[in-house]
Design a protein around this motif. Structure first.
Motif, mmCIF file in Angstrom:
data_model
loop_
_atom_site.group_PDB
_atom_site.id
_atom_site.type_symbol
_atom_site.label_atom_id
_atom_site.label_comp_id
_atom_site.label_asym_id
_atom_site.label_seq_id
_atom_site.Cartn_x
_atom_site.Cartn_y
_atom_site.Cartn_z
ATOM 1 N N PRO A 1 29.964 13.389 49.418
ATOM 2 C CA PRO A 1 30.117 14.847 49.419
ATOM 3 C C PRO A 1 29.247 15.572 48.394
ATOM 4 O O PRO A 1 28.653 16.599 48.704
ATOM 5 N N ALA A 2 29.156 15.055 47.175
ATOM 6 C CA ALA A 2 28.367 15.737 46.144
ATOM 7 C C ALA A 2 26.884 15.732 46.486
ATOM 8 O O ALA A 2 26.207 16.759 46.348
ATOM 9 N N ALA A 3 26.366 14.613 46.946
ATOM 10 C CA ALA A 3 24.938 14.541 47.280
ATOM 11 C C ALA A 3 24.608 15.437 48.461
ATOM 12 O O ALA A 3 23.631 16.188 48.426
ATOM 13 N N LEU A 4 25.425 15.374 49.517
ATOM 14 C CA LEU A 4 25.150 16.205 50.687
ATOM 15 C C LEU A 4 25.372 17.676 50.366
ATOM 16 O O LEU A 4 24.587 18.535 50.775
ATOM 17 N N GLY A 5 26.411 17.979 49.599
ATOM 18 C CA GLY A 5 26.668 19.362 49.203
ATOM 19 C C GLY A 5 25.534 19.928 48.368
ATOM 20 O O GLY A 5 25.119 21.075 48.570
ATOM 21 N N GLN A 6 25.005 19.131 47.452
ATOM 22 C CA GLN A 6 23.890 19.603 46.632
ATOM 23 C C GLN A 6 22.639 19.791 47.485
ATOM 24 O O GLN A 6 21.879 20.736 47.280
#
Length: 117
Positions: free
Chosen positions: A15-20
């Motif tokens: 989630p953090a990588a895709l969200g960023q």
């Protein structure tokens, strides 16, 4: 009306990588980040946002959610998104006025043609 659109939920392996990735692609800001959630918005107090959460399992089928974006300059935006890590995908669209791309986790989205003047 008593109903307001708050956000879109996207399940992601990371989630953090895709969200960023999406925050950078859209020029949006991160408003919340934890081990279980990564939320971005156009501006800190502006909705709707996109909330990325851990996926429950491996992706087996095409997602029923698909985002479309209308750019000022389609060619420039497609090139910018490709340079940012998106990739072109063929979903059987044929010869159309929009371009189908996928984000790093394979979620498809379209860059539409420019709005007629």
């Amino acid at each position: 009306m008593g109903l307001a659109w708050e956000q879109v939920i996207v399940e992601a392996a990371d989630p953090a990588a895709l969200g960023q990735w999406w925050a950078d692609a859209l020029g949006w800001v991160v408003v919340y980040s934890s081990a279980d959630e990564f939320e971005i918005r156009p501006e800190p107090d502006r909705l709707p946002g996109i909330d990325f959460i851990p996926a429950g399992g491996s992706k087996k089928a095409k997602s029923p959610l698909h985002l479309d974006f209308r750019p000022d300059d389609q060619a420039a935006e497609v090139e910018r998104l490709l340079a940012h890590g998106a990739r072109r995908v063929d979903i059987g669209q044929g010869d159309v006025a929009w371009v189908v791309l996928a984000d790093p986790e394979g979620n498809e989205f379209c860059v539409l043609s420019e709005q007629p003047s």
